[in-house]
Each structure stands twice: as C-alpha cells, then as structure tokens.
Design a protein around this motif. Structure first.
Motif, short mmCIF file in Angstrom:
data_model
loop_
_atom_site.label_atom_id
_atom_site.label_comp_id
_atom_site.label_asym_id
_atom_site.label_seq_id
_atom_site.Cartn_x
_atom_site.Cartn_y
_atom_site.Cartn_z
N LYS A 1 112.64 44.73 43.03
CA LYS A 1 112.05 43.95 41.91
C LYS A 1 112.67 44.65 40.57
N VAL A 2 112.86 45.66 40.56
CA VAL A 2 113.35 46.67 39.21
C VAL A 2 114.67 46.21 39.16
N TRP A 3 115.56 45.95 40.15
CA TRP A 3 116.73 45.56 40.15
C TRP A 3 116.88 44.07 39.70
N THR A 4 115.97 43.12 40.30
CA THR A 4 115.90 41.92 39.71
C THR A 4 115.62 41.79 38.26
N ALA A 5 114.78 42.67 37.74
CA ALA A 5 114.59 42.55 36.42
C ALA A 5 115.82 43.00 35.49
N ARG A 6 116.58 44.07 35.80
CA ARG A 6 118.02 44.48 35.38
C ARG A 6 118.80 43.17 35.21
N ASN A 7 118.68 42.50 36.26
CA ASN A 7 119.47 41.33 36.30
C ASN A 7 119.15 40.17 35.42
N VAL B 1 110.04 40.30 33.07
CA VAL B 1 110.32 41.74 33.64
C VAL B 1 108.84 42.47 33.96
N PHE B 2 108.01 42.15 32.87
CA PHE B 2 106.44 42.85 33.19
C PHE B 2 106.09 42.34 34.54
N ALA B 3 106.02 41.11 34.45
CA ALA B 3 105.50 40.59 35.90
C ALA B 3 106.23 41.07 37.10
N LEU B 4 107.37 41.24 37.20
CA LEU B 4 108.18 41.77 38.25
C LEU B 4 107.83 43.22 38.55
N LEU B 5 107.53 44.04 37.50
CA LEU B 5 107.24 45.45 37.52
C LEU B 5 105.83 45.59 38.04
N PHE C 1 115.97 46.80 27.15
CA PHE C 1 115.36 46.71 28.43
C PHE C 1 116.19 47.17 29.71
N TYR C 2 117.38 46.62 29.61
CA TYR C 2 118.49 47.08 30.70
C TYR C 2 118.57 48.59 30.86
N ASP C 3 118.72 49.09 29.88
CA ASP C 3 118.83 50.74 29.69
C ASP C 3 117.73 51.52 30.49
N ALA C 4 116.48 51.05 29.83
CA ALA C 4 115.28 51.60 30.45
C ALA C 4 115.18 51.30 31.67
N LEU C 5 115.16 50.03 32.36
CA LEU C 5 115.01 49.94 33.56
C LEU C 5 116.15 50.61 34.45
N THR C 6 117.55 50.62 34.07
CA THR C 6 118.21 51.68 34.81
C THR C 6 117.84 52.84 34.92
N GLU C 7 117.12 53.62 33.96
CA GLU C 7 116.55 54.82 33.93
C GLU C 7 115.47 54.87 35.21
N TYR C 8 114.67 53.79 34.92
CA TYR C 8 113.43 53.76 35.74
C TYR C 8 113.72 53.59 36.97
N LEU C 9 114.93 52.71 37.33
CA LEU C 9 115.30 52.62 39.00
C LEU C 9 116.03 53.91 39.55
N ASP C 10 116.34 54.70 38.84
CA ASP C 10 116.83 55.95 39.24
C ASP C 10 115.79 56.81 39.41
N SER C 11 114.58 56.66 38.71
CA SER C 11 113.45 57.63 39.25
C SER C 11 112.64 57.26 40.33
#
Length: 361
Positions: A119-125, A230-234, A323-333
């Motif tokens: 879902k985080v990956w989808t949000a990045r998309n 993005v919020f709804a996905l997360l 948002f993309y950059d923040a989600l990328t960091e979050y995905l890595d965490s």
C-alpha cells in the motif's frame, strides 16, 4: 455499431456490460487491445468533442511520452457515427487502450491481500502519476481525482488513470485560451474550497461560472485529492477528516451527549479539523485507523500541511514529489514483524494491524 475516426477509418463495435453514468464501453472487433467509450446522447457536447480531439492531437503528435501513456489511459481517437438522414457524422466517443486484471484504488484501501508495504508502494505510484500529469507542457488538471477512476494492478502495485476524458484541459483555439472543464466529481475527494465556491455561487460543477483563468479545479485541488488517497492507503481506508465521539471525555460532561457532537467530515474538511494531529473536544480518531504515530514525522508534517494549512491556503499543500520522497523513506523503514505485518522499525508499540484485526463491532 459502426464508428469512424477523423481520418475516415471505420471500427466495428460491440456493446459490453461495462460503463458508467456518462456512457458505455464497447469492444473493438478485430482489435482486442482497445475499448471504445460511447457517450450517452446528452453527453456528446461540442466541448467534450474539443477535449477528446486535443487528447488525440497530443497522442498522435508525440507530445505524450511513453511513460505518460503507460500510466494514463489517454483517448487515442475521436469517434463519430454516420447519421441516417444526411451524409454527415456526429461525435459519439473515443478509442482507448483496454485495461484488465486490476482493482480500483478504493478497493485497495482496505484490501486484505495487499500488505502494508504494497500500500505504501501504491501511494508512491500515485505521487508519480500526479507528477506526470502536472509536468505536461500543457494546462492539464486531473479534476475528478476519484478513487474509482484509478486502476491498481496487484502484481506490481502500480496505478493508472482510466477515465481521462473528465480531465480539465485549457486549449488554444484561434489564438485564444479556451477551458475544457471537468464537470464531475465526488464530494468526498474534492478540496474544501470547491464546495465553498459552489455554495457561495449557488451552483454545481456543470453550471459554475469558470474560465481558463479561474477554473473550479486546479493543481492545488489535485494535490488535496492525492494527499487524501495517500492518507487513506496508509491509514486503513480512513478519511483524513473521519472522527468519532470521545466517550471518555463525554462521560465527564453530563450536559453533552453523542448527538451534539459534529462529526460531519465535510464540515471538518472546510474548517481544517484534522483530528489525527490536533485535539478537538469530545472527538477522536476512529478505532479502525492505526495510530497516527506509526507514520514518520516527515509524513505527519506533510499531511498537516495538506489538511490543516491547506484548508485556508491551498498553495500550502505539499507537491507530489515531496510526498514521494517521504514515502520512499517510510517504505525503507518498514520491517516484517513476527505476526506477519509490516510496521516501521522505529515504532516501539505493539502491532497496530493486529489491534485493528481484533476489533469487535
């Protein structure tokens, strides 16, 4: 049904059971990779024809690159039907690439077979998708950023816009900028300034007074909708403005009761009442949403700009690449816990997804 494109080429079309409020989808005989969208008679307007022709020109003129066409299902050919009474043709719809094996974004919000990392990956998309539209060297706005108009492909968690004829375009006609507006939208996903303007002008999306310099939808309304999705996905499908009565607080104030608490999401959106980040008397975030603290500080700040600051100043909303950059960091965490759920590695609390799965309603 037989339809023709602008060059006179004919297409034999067969009606399917697919369609929506504006028209139906037809399969294209001898071309299984295409669909034809045929509008209802009352939707076959000159304005809609001009918009489809502009998409056709951008598609055939190589203005749209491969990456863009890979994520936005653009109208490829404007279609016409021969009239019986005269040797003339009338606009009826357009050709587009056929899409299969997808689910809608709205279904993805709470899908049990999509884990949190997906879902985080989808949000990045979604952020990439939004940026592609806004990066065009043309005035193009998504407008109806509807969760049912976005296809999610489970194998790759990638996203595509599938109902692009509703996009807002500003085109050049005889040296003048002309607005081809977006006239549809779902209130749940629309920025609060849209409803304020419609109320003020006592109008609706189809009849509101607008032009190329004051459209009802714009880049900032798109950024609001993107942040919402993005919020709804997360947050397990939760709206950023969803809330419920805080019974613990209410019990300490006998003069108040549940019915006196305003939990209307549209009122909250207009006032910027984002209960996840700020306390509002007698209200709290819904139990079915994970704790806001599972999100990174960077994501929290972006959501607060989108839903609190943006309620008063739309330009305060974060850009898609922020948002993309923040989600990328979050995905890595994210890490896979023993329970089988993904949670941020620096989150010390118990698994929020286990808590939500054990809720009793």
């Amino acid at each position: 049904m037989i339809a023709y494109d602008t060059s006179g080429k004919s297409y034999s079309l067969t009606e399917t059971k697919l369609g929506g409020g504006e028209g139906k989808l037809y399969s294209v005989d001898n071309n299984p990779g295409l669909y034809a969208k045929i509008f209802k008679p009352e939707k076959r307007t000159k304005g809609r024809e001009a918009k489809i022709l502009e998409w056709e020109n951008m598609y055939s003129g190589n203005i749209l690159n491969r990456n863009f066409c890979g994520q936005i299902v653009v109208p490829q050919k404007c279609l016409y039907a021969q009239t019986n009474s005269q040797n003339t043709q009338t606009f009826v719809g357009y050709l587009m690439e056929k899409q299969i094996n997808f689910r809608t974004l709205k279904a993805t919000y709470v899908s049990k077979d999509f884990n949190y990392m997906q879902k985080v990956w989808t949000a990045r998309n979604l952020c990439i998708l939004t940026n592609r539209v806004h990066s065009l060297e043309r005035d193009v706005v998504i407008g109806d950023y509807n969760a049912d108009n976005i296809a999610i492909f489970p194998n790759t968690s990638t996203a595509k816009f599938i109902d692009v004829d509703s996009f807002l375009l500003v085109i050049n006609r005889y040296g003048k900028r002309v607005l081809c507006p977006c006239t549809v939208g779902i209130p749940e996903f629309m920025a609060p300034e849209i409803s304020r303007r419609l109320k003020k002008e006592k109008s609706d999306l189809e009849s509101v007074d607008q032009g190329p310099d004051n459209p009802i939808f714009n880049k900032y309304t798109d950024l609001y909708s993107m942040a919402y999705h993005v919020f709804a996905l997360l947050m397990n499908g939760c709206s950023p403005y969803a809330s419920m009565a805080n019974m613990e607080e209410l019990s300490q104030h006998p003069s108040w009761n549940v019915s006196s608490i305003d939990i209307d999401q549209f009122h909250a959106a207009e006032k910027g009442e984002f209960v996840f980040a700020r306390h509002f008397l007698f209200k709290k975030a819904p139990d079915y949403a994970p704790k806001y603290s599972i999100l990174s500080k960077k994501l929290q700040k972006l959501f607060e700009r989108a839903f609190i600051d943006g309620a008063k100043n739309p330009a305060a909303r974060p850009e898609s690449l922020e948002f993309y950059d923040a989600l990328t960091e979050y995905l890595d965490s994210l890490e896979d816990r023993k329970c089988g759920h993904y949670m941020p590695s620096n989150y010390t609390g118990s698994c929020e997804w286990c808590r939500i799965n054990n809720l009793q309603y």
